[in-house]
Write an enzyme that holds these catalytic residues in place. Structure first.
Site, short mmCIF file in Angstrom:
data_model
loop_
_atom_site.label_atom_id
_atom_site.label_comp_id
_atom_site.label_asym_id
_atom_site.label_seq_id
_atom_site.Cartn_x
_atom_site.Cartn_y
_atom_site.Cartn_z
N SER A 262 0.78 -1.20 -0.01
CA SER A 262 0.11 0.00 0.03
C SER A 262 0.75 1.33 -0.11
CB SER A 262 -0.97 0.02 1.31
OG SER A 262 -2.14 0.60 0.97
N LYS A 266 4.15 2.06 -2.34
CA LYS A 266 4.82 3.20 -3.06
C LYS A 266 6.17 3.60 -3.06
CE LYS A 266 0.00 5.10 -1.93
NZ LYS A 266 -1.03 4.46 -2.69
N TRP A 353 -10.14 0.14 -5.02
CA TRP A 353 -9.45 1.78 -4.51
C TRP A 353 -8.12 1.94 -5.28
CZ3 TRP A 353 -10.80 6.30 -3.35
CH2 TRP A 353 -9.92 6.93 -2.60
N HIS A 403 -7.77 -5.85 0.11
CA HIS A 403 -6.39 -5.03 0.27
C HIS A 403 -5.83 -5.52 1.52
CE1 HIS A 403 -4.00 -1.34 -0.33
NE2 HIS A 403 -4.27 -0.81 1.03
C1 GCU Z 1 -5.27 4.78 1.80
C2 GCU Z 1 -4.76 5.70 0.58
C3 GCU Z 1 -4.04 4.53 -0.51
C4 GCU Z 1 -2.88 3.79 0.55
C5 GCU Z 1 -3.68 3.10 1.53
C6 GCU Z 1 -2.69 2.34 2.35
O1 GCU Z 1 -6.35 3.91 1.43
O2 GCU Z 1 -5.74 6.05 0.01
O3 GCU Z 1 -3.36 5.30 -1.32
O4 GCU Z 1 -2.33 2.86 -0.42
O5 GCU Z 1 -4.34 3.95 2.28
O6 GCU Z 1 -1.65 2.65 2.72
O7 GCU Z 1 -3.30 1.56 3.32
#
Ligand code: GCU
Length: 424
Positions: A262, A266, A353, A403
């Site tokens: 997540s 990144k 998402w 997720h």
């Molecule tokens: C939120 C955010 C995402 C990210 C996520 C996470 O949902 O919008 O961009 O990847 O958190 O880190 O769990």
């Protein structure tokens, strides 16, 4: 009367428009028509036909662009000032692993920062390859090992893990063991190195804490528009962990696989792009700002992520809020910066998402650069069925479920890493 009516109609129209703007799109037929920049054409239109031109011209220009307009540059050099072995034992995991807890200390501008790397290394390997990845809630959450030190850094509250008052306690020990298949890694002859990301920079829109102030110029209070946000700061921390690995004789620093889920996926991608010492990169459900193409504006968008998490990217990235069409780059080019090193992008079916298709296409459109190096990327633009991984130098899977990071994901990563990095 007439005026009230006009006002009412105007109000309804505004509501309708803003609802449209604020509802995320999950409908494939509503993905805007977009033109994806060709990864192998330079900003001034020259076709890249050789590794040499990629390495000397295209790669540097993309890296510079993403640095200044998305993640932000690290405004100086900051080396480890000292390494402290907080704890070490050779009887972890029933005697199968060495455990080390190593603090890296930093000092600058009269300020100090430290973070702790937790290591589990397979004992039967002389110099172990490692997965390096941040955790969300502290090193003691990834294992039920009672010897793991509890961080005293700020943490987001999560009552379901017993985290209140922004503090970690014994109550959250082991709550995230499901996300880290440590025993499977050890059996495969691979170690784990993990760090609580909040020790490098607390995940909140506040630039007075974390690593940033150590590199401020006089009277600076927050990063400039082209300077590092939190993701770049976390990526910087991973590189410092790598500096340490190069000095640890139990670790094979040439086989460090940087991993993240997540927001930390990144981060892993940016770490892999900026630091070529990482041998391979795994992005688990990294979504917007990670592996997913921004121009598809599916699920989370640039505007949404910058509004919800203004501190993650640099100030300049906000220029692309609701304006993806103007981006002269997209996320496939972030992925391409990792070439020719092995790259794994993974999605989850119910994680809309994060735009699974956008993540897949990111990997697909990065693949021509791998091809330039004679490596096999993702060769078809058809997404594979769920739970049927494609494992080339560029790998991809979409698994069933939400997720998360699951044992299924780790099974794939371990198998692929062993093959790619020739781990016996
Ligand atoms: C939120 C955010 C995402 C990210 C996520 C996470 O949902 O919008 O961009 O990847 O958190 O880190 O769990």
């Amino acid at each position: 009367m007439k005026n009230t009516f006009v006002l009412l109609i105007a109000l309804m129209i505004t509501r309708l428009l803003s609802a449209q703007q604020f509802e995320p799109n999950y409908d494939e037929s509503k993905v805007p028509k977009y033109i994806l920049p060709d990864v192998l054409t330079t900003f001034n239109g020259k076709k890249v036909k050789s590794v040499k031109v990629w390495e000397n011209k295209r790669r540097p220009e993309l890296l510079d662009y993403l640095t200044e307009n998305m993640f932000g540059k690290v405004p100086g050099e900051l080396k480890i000032s000292s390494v402290e072995m907080l704890e070490q034992a050779d009887n972890a995991y029933g005697g199968k692993a060495i455990r080390k807890q190593v603090a890296l200390h930093f000092e600058s501008n009269g300020k100090k920062l430290s973070f702790t790397i937790l290591l589990f290394l397979p004992k039967n390997v002389e110099k172990a390859p490692v997965f390096l990845g941040y955790n969300f809630y502290g090193n003691h959450t990834v294992t039920s090992d009672v010897n793991v030190i509890i961080s005293d850094a700020w943490v987001d509250n999560n009552p379901s893990f017993g985290i209140i008052n922004n503090q970690l306690t014994e109550q959250s020990r082991g709550v995230r063991t499901n996300r880290w298949s440590i025993e499977k890694m050890l059996e495969a002859g691979i170690g784990l190195a993990t760090i609580y990301y909040g020790e490098v920079d607390p995940d909140k829109n506040d630039f007075s804490d974390g690593i940033h102030p150590l590199l401020y110029k006089k009277n600076q209070e927050k990063p400039e528009a082209d300077e590092w946000g939190s993701i770049a700061a976390w990526a910087w921390g991973l590189s410092r962990a790598m500096d340490y690995f190069e000095t640890d004789s139990n670790i094979d620093a040439k086989k460090v696989i940087v991993f993240g889920h997540s927001r930390l996926g990144k981060t892993a991608l940016w770490a892999g792009a900026t630091d070529r010492r990482f041998a391979a990169v795994i992005s688990n459900n990294s979504g917007c700002g990670g592996a997913a193409l921004s121009k598809r504006a599916f699920g989370e968008t640039v505007g949404r992520i910058n509004n919800a998490f203004p501190h993650w990217f640099c100030g300049n990235f906000k220029n692309y809020n609701n304006n993806e069409a103007m981006m002269p780059f997209d996320q496939h080019e972030l992925l391409a910066l990792i070439a020719p090193r092995p790259l794994y992008v993974a999605s989850a079916e119910d994680d809309k998402w994060a735009d699974p298709k956008g993540e897949f296409l990111g990997a697909y459109f990065a693949s021509p650069v791998y091809k330039l190096y004679g490596k096999k990327g993702i060769v078809s633009d058809e997404m594979p069925p769920v739970n049927q991984p494609i494992q080339n130098t560029v790998a991809y899977h979409i698994r069933t479920g939400v997720h998360d990071v699951t044992p299924y994901d780790w099974e794939q990563y371990i198998r692929w890493a062993k093959e790619q990095l020739k781990i016996e």
